[in-house]
Design a protein around this motif. Structure first.
Motif, PDB file in Angstrom:
ATOM      1  N   ARG A 107       0.875  -1.175   0.000  1.00 22.49           N
ATOM      2  CA  ARG A 107       0.000   0.000   0.000  1.00 22.49           C
ATOM      3  C   ARG A 107       0.909   1.220   0.000  1.00 22.49           C
ATOM      4  NH1 ARG A 107      -0.980   2.251   5.510  1.00 22.49           N
ATOM      5  NH2 ARG A 107       0.905   1.551   6.518  1.00 22.49           N
ATOM      6  N   PRO A 108       0.522   2.286  -0.686  1.00 22.84           N
ATOM      7  CA  PRO A 108       1.379   3.472  -0.687  1.00 22.84           C
ATOM      8  C   PRO A 108       1.345   4.140   0.675  1.00 22.84           C
ATOM      9  CG  PRO A 108      -0.629   3.873  -1.933  1.00 22.84           C
ATOM     10  CD  PRO A 108      -0.674   2.449  -1.523  1.00 22.84           C
ATOM     11  N   LEU A 109       2.513   4.335   1.231  1.00 23.34           N
ATOM     12  CA  LEU A 109       2.636   4.896   2.580  1.00 23.34           C
ATOM     13  C   LEU A 109       3.205   6.294   2.448  1.00 23.34           C
ATOM     14  CD1 LEU A 109       2.778   4.158   5.692  1.00 23.34           C
ATOM     15  CD2 LEU A 109       5.111   3.441   5.243  1.00 23.34           C
ATOM     16  N   ARG A 110       2.486   7.279   2.930  1.00 26.46           N
ATOM     17  CA  ARG A 110       2.945   8.665   2.837  1.00 26.46           C
ATOM     18  C   ARG A 110       4.119   8.861   3.790  1.00 26.46           C
ATOM     19  NH1 ARG A 110       0.035  13.492   1.416  1.00 26.46           N
ATOM     20  NH2 ARG A 110       1.739  14.921   0.979  1.00 26.46           N
ATOM     21  N   ILE A 111       5.213   9.420   3.324  1.00 23.58           N
ATOM     22  CA  ILE A 111       6.361   9.646   4.209  1.00 23.58           C
ATOM     23  C   ILE A 111       6.751  11.120   4.188  1.00 23.58           C
ATOM     24  CG2 ILE A 111       7.250   7.293   4.040  1.00 23.58           C
ATOM     25  CD1 ILE A 111       9.381   8.366   2.106  1.00 23.58           C
ATOM     26  N   THR A 112       7.478  11.520   5.206  1.00 18.24           N
ATOM     27  CA  THR A 112       7.914  12.911   5.285  1.00 18.24           C
ATOM     28  C   THR A 112       9.195  13.087   4.455  1.00 18.24           C
ATOM     29  OG1 THR A 112       9.323  12.542   7.198  1.00 18.24           O
ATOM     30  CG2 THR A 112       7.021  13.084   7.650  1.00 18.24           C
ATOM     31  N   PRO A 113       9.496  14.321   4.051  1.00 19.22           N
ATOM     32  CA  PRO A 113      10.743  14.539   3.296  1.00 19.22           C
ATOM     33  C   PRO A 113      11.972  14.033   4.048  1.00 19.22           C
ATOM     34  CG  PRO A 113       9.350  16.477   3.157  1.00 19.22           C
ATOM     35  CD  PRO A 113       8.683  15.547   4.127  1.00 19.22           C
ATOM     36  N   LEU A 114      11.973  14.132   5.361  1.00 18.09           N
ATOM     37  CA  LEU A 114      13.147  13.669   6.111  1.00 18.09           C
ATOM     38  C   LEU A 114      13.280  12.151   6.066  1.00 18.09           C
ATOM     39  CD1 LEU A 114      13.316  15.913   9.302  1.00 18.09           C
ATOM     40  CD2 LEU A 114      14.885  15.845   7.376  1.00 18.09           C
ATOM     41  N   GLN A 115      12.156  11.447   6.008  1.00 16.70           N
ATOM     42  CA  GLN A 115      12.221   9.977   5.976  1.00 16.70           C
ATOM     43  C   GLN A 115      12.893   9.470   4.710  1.00 16.70           C
ATOM     44  OE1 GLN A 115       7.992   9.540   7.173  1.00 16.70           O
ATOM     45  NE2 GLN A 115       8.662   7.692   8.205  1.00 16.70           N
TER      46      GLN A 115
ATOM     47  N   ASP B 216       4.489  19.502   7.163  1.00 13.12           N
ATOM     48  CA  ASP B 216       5.817  20.003   7.488  1.00 13.12           C
ATOM     49  C   ASP B 216       6.817  18.924   7.100  1.00 13.12           C
ATOM     50  OD1 ASP B 216       7.466  21.910   9.385  1.00 13.12           O
ATOM     51  OD2 ASP B 216       7.999  19.872   9.933  1.00 13.12           O
ATOM     52  N   GLU B 217       8.075  19.271   6.913  1.00 11.24           N
ATOM     53  CA  GLU B 217       9.040  18.266   6.465  1.00 11.24           C
ATOM     54  C   GLU B 217       9.255  17.156   7.493  1.00 11.24           C
ATOM     55  OE1 GLU B 217      12.884  19.813   5.765  1.00 11.24           O
ATOM     56  OE2 GLU B 217      13.310  20.137   7.861  1.00 11.24           O
ATOM     57  N   SER B 218       8.847  17.392   8.752  1.00 10.03           N
ATOM     58  CA  SER B 218       9.020  16.379   9.788  1.00 10.03           C
ATOM     59  C   SER B 218       7.734  15.673  10.172  1.00 10.03           C
ATOM     60  CB  SER B 218       9.573  17.036  11.066  1.00 10.03           C
ATOM     61  OG  SER B 218      10.798  17.635  10.806  1.00 10.03           O
ATOM     62  N   LEU B 219       6.612  16.264   9.852  1.00 11.91           N
ATOM     63  CA  LEU B 219       5.341  15.818  10.436  1.00 11.91           C
ATOM     64  C   LEU B 219       4.396  15.234   9.385  1.00 11.91           C
ATOM     65  CD1 LEU B 219       3.431  15.792  12.951  1.00 11.91           C
ATOM     66  CD2 LEU B 219       2.684  18.073  12.243  1.00 11.91           C
ATOM     67  N   GLU B 220       3.846  14.081   9.728  1.00 16.61           N
ATOM     68  CA  GLU B 220       2.777  13.462   8.923  1.00 16.61           C
ATOM     69  C   GLU B 220       1.594  13.252   9.857  1.00 16.61           C
ATOM     70  OE1 GLU B 220       0.358  10.044   7.610  1.00 16.61           O
ATOM     71  OE2 GLU B 220       1.656  10.086   9.343  1.00 16.61           O
ATOM     72  N   LEU B 221       0.377  13.578   9.371  1.00 18.05           N
ATOM     73  CA  LEU B 221      -0.839  13.401  10.160  1.00 18.05           C
ATOM     74  C   LEU B 221      -1.762  12.445   9.418  1.00 18.05           C
ATOM     75  CD1 LEU B 221      -1.547  17.169  10.935  1.00 18.05           C
ATOM     76  CD2 LEU B 221      -0.568  15.482  12.507  1.00 18.05           C
ATOM     77  N   HIS B 222      -2.446  11.576  10.161  1.00 19.41           N
ATOM     78  CA  HIS B 222      -3.366  10.665   9.483  1.00 19.41           C
ATOM     79  C   HIS B 222      -4.580  10.354  10.343  1.00 19.41           C
ATOM     80  CE1 HIS B 222      -0.273   7.993  11.398  1.00 19.41           C
ATOM     81  NE2 HIS B 222      -1.341   7.344  11.821  1.00 19.41           N
ATOM     82  N   ALA B 223      -5.640   9.971   9.675  1.00 25.75           N
ATOM     83  CA  ALA B 223      -6.880   9.612  10.373  1.00 25.75           C
ATOM     84  C   ALA B 223      -7.656   8.656   9.490  1.00 25.75           C
ATOM     85  CB  ALA B 223      -7.708  10.864  10.653  1.00 25.75           C
TER      86      ALA B 223
END
Lengths: 251, 415
Positions: A107-115, B216-223
């Motif tokens: 499944r496509p997993l959204r990641i942050t630019p830092l990841q 943000d470049e560090s933060l991901e939010l999900h629900a």
């Protein structure tokens, strides 16, 4: 009086000489320089790049990884992981947004630019092949790098998703090919030093290898060898995150 | 459609797929996993535990083949499984065998394929087709779902219609039920929006949605959110329970039908440049046993124990009913309100090291699990090791679980 003139000349003339040298470079537009430099890695607007990453630890080969990178204008990159240990992984970059598919879950997993910067050979380094769409900055003058007269550029990311917010880039004065890049992370620490080797592909000079020396762990070095570049334009839908789990490209 | 006919259909579809596929492009992985299970000596289920798998050490050797054979995508595993006190068993499984192909703007899939969904880590409300069990230690490869799928994509949207397990009605495992699902994906600005609607005999209509955004470049939010027209909850024997009912293993637990149960989750991921990351999630699962269910299960176990030694009460009947009642621990979710904190670290310099600590709390009853793990990956080899401990307040689910903890280790070789 003559002493005074001599002292004044000693002070003023080198500055004047630097100014004379800098004028042609300043006249050139930074964006144009970056576009010139990009052409040595991104030989077509849309292409498939087979990339081999060799990671060395204390001079000894630690890991070899293979990637196929599909690049399309509009800051779109799709990285397909080809090594046996990473088989089934895909990374999609759409401008500032990133998705990862892991073989275990599909499944496509959204990641942050830092990841995207984490991992063996940071996939950000593998997937990013152009500066001109992401960076702008200033010309800082000229400098000899490994005996090559270079234009020194200090460029900063114009978008939040760039792998390195700041790069000090050295382009050859003749030809504007990339020679060296200092890559800084968000905290403005120098993270990696990149040097570029040129080769010939299809009768034109291209970057054949990018060598990344880790400045935080100095015994680590990564060689990104661009094994083959093929003109390939994938349809837009292939860059849709929901499409990543399909096997139409490769898996 | 029976299984053989289904796979014949897959093979028949194969030539219609992309013509320039290589004949074989396969990679292989061998994996050895060992688990030491520490039995809880003072468990109220103790007399029944020899009849269960609790507290038994186990191991498995897996051989995985992944890749393409002609136009077919394959994931095949051969596993030799061994559990303390049992003879080793072997199994060959086609986890995935499918063909993806297109006809004009329409994309199709036929075959058995992993169809995971949702945006979360610890719990996935809208994973309505694959129904993946989460938070397992060193889990085996997922097994896909036989399906016929039509899909249509634009640059930013996708529609899918999935006919899963064609010809099946309601089976023992909800994952094997026949169902028809419509899935929609939309990329809206920087936010991913997923929507799903599934119809099956068991749950009738399930509808849900999920969001994921990176502000943000560090933060991901999900629900994520799901509502089912009908739901099911595993429950202990209904009270008041007679002695004969308590001793009947077939009545040790039951399935209660629920009207419009809901599942919901909210969470975030925070990533640092140094390689550290934190995932925080909290969720509601309206189909999980309640704290009162676990208290009832514990009270009934004590009553069963009290029957031991009484005239006319065979010890085997007590053990059998106690063992059967532990099936409640196999419910897909064990707590209605749960919170998870996951602290992870990946060597930012690419040294191959990873480490993680997971703390999961069951908020209704005060139970917890703590899992610490490390991993190291070289060119083709990967090692994983760790431990999980269970605990909590008396009669909370993880304090009642008949195991104190698990030590686990795995090594895999890719080639």
């Amino acid at each position: 009086m003559s002493d005074r003139l001599e002292r004044l000349a000693t002070l003023v003339l080198p500055g004047f000489a630097i100014l004379l040298l800098a004028v042609p470079a300043c006249a050139a537009d930074v964006k144009a320089l970056l576009k010139d430099a990009d052409r040595f890695r991104l030989t077509e607007e849309s292409l498939r790049v087979e990339t081999e990453a060799k990671v060395y630890k204390a001079g000894v080969l630690d890991k070899t990884r293979l990637y196929n990178v599909y690049v399309k204008p509009g800051r779109r990159s799709l990285v397909v992981f080809r090594s046996p240990s990473e088989r089934g992984q895909k990374l999609l970059m759409l401008a500032d947004d990133f998705w990862l598919v892991l073989p275990g879950s599909q499944r496509p997993l959204r990641i942050t630019p830092l990841q995207k910067l984490l991992g063996d050979a940071s996939t950000g380094d593998v997937a990013s092949l152009a500066w001109s769409e992401d960076y702008d900055g200033t010309i800082e003058g000229e400098q000899l790098v490994e005996g090559i007269p270079c234009i020194k550029l200090d460029i900063t990311g114009q978008r939040k998703g760039v792998s390195y917010p700041r790069i000090v880039l050295y382009l050859a004065r003749d030809g504007h090919y990339p020679v060296q890049a200092e890559l800084y992370v968000a905290s403005d620490k120098l993270a990696k030093l990149a040097t570029f080797k040129l080769g010939v592909e299809g009768g034109r000079r291209v970057v054949s290898t990018m060598i990344l020396v880790d400045r935080l762990q100095k015994d680590r070095r990564t060689e990104l060898n661009y094994l083959a570049r093929t003109r390939k334009t994938l349809p837009d839908e292939y860059y849709n995150p929901a499409f990543l789990v399909r096997a139409d490209i490769e898996n | 459609m029976n299984r053989a006919a289904f796979f014949v259909a897959v093979l028949a579809a194969a030539p219609a797929a992309v013509a320039d596929d290589p004949v074989a492009d396969l990679s292989y992985k061998t994996r050895l996993v060992a688990e030491h299970h520490d039995l809880r000596g003072d468990s109220v289920f103790a007399p029944g535990l020899p009849l269960t798998g609790f507290g038994r050490d186990r191991g498995r050797l897996e051989q995985e083949v992944r890749g393409r054979l002609g136009p077919a995508s394959l994931l095949l595993t051969g596993t030799v499984f061994s559990q303390e006190g049992q003879t080793p068993a072997a199994r060959l499984l086609a986890n995935e065998a499918y063909v993806d192909f297109r006809a004009g703007e329409n994309h199709f899939t036929i075959g058995k394929k992993i169809l995971s969904g949702d945006v979360a880590f610890g719990f996935r409300p809208i994973d309505v087709i694959q129904r993946e069990l989460r938070l397992q230690v060193l889990p085996p490869a997922l097994e896909g779902v036989p399906n016929l799928t039509w899909e249509r994509f634009t640059k930013d949207t996708a529609w899918s219609v999935v006919l899963a397990n064609p010809g099946h009605g309601q089976r023992g495992d909800p994952k094997r039920d026949g169902s028809l699902t419509v899935r929609h994906y939309r990329r809206s600005g920087g936010t991913d929006v997923h929507a799903v609607a599934r119809i099956s005999d068991r749950y009738r209509l399930e509808t849900g949605a999920a969001l994921s955004a990176v502000p943000d470049e560090s933060l991901e939010l999900h629900a994520s959110f799901l509502v089912q027209r009908r739901g099911e909850r595993l429950t202990p024997l209904a009270e008041p329970a007679t002695t004969s009912a308590l001793l009947d293993p077939d009545r040790a637990f039951g399935v209660t039908s629920l009207n419009t149960p809901r599942k919901a989750l909210a969470g975030f991921t925070w990533t640092w440049e140094s390689g550290w990351s934190v995932i925080g999630e909290t969720w509601w699962d309206g189909t999980a046993p309640t704290a009162a269910d676990w208290q009832t299960l514990a009270a009934q176990a004590r009553r069963r124990n009290a029957l031991l030694g009484l005239p006319g009460v065979p010890a085997a009947a007590v053990a059998g009913s106690l063992a059967a009642s532990t099936r409640l621990f196999q419910a897909p979710g064990v707590s209605r309100r749960t919170a998870l904190a996951h602290l992870g670290w990946t060597d930012p310099a690419g040294g191959g090291w990873t480490a993680s600590l997971d703390i999961l709390r069951t908020l209704e009853d005060g139970g917890w699990t703590a899992t610490a793990a490390v991993g190291w990956e070289a060119d083709r080899v990967r090692f994983d090791a760790g431990m999980r401990r269970f605990g909590g307040k008396p009669d909370s689910v993880y304090r009642l679980l008949p195991e104190r903890g698990i030590l686990f280790a795995g090594v895999s070789l890719a080639f």
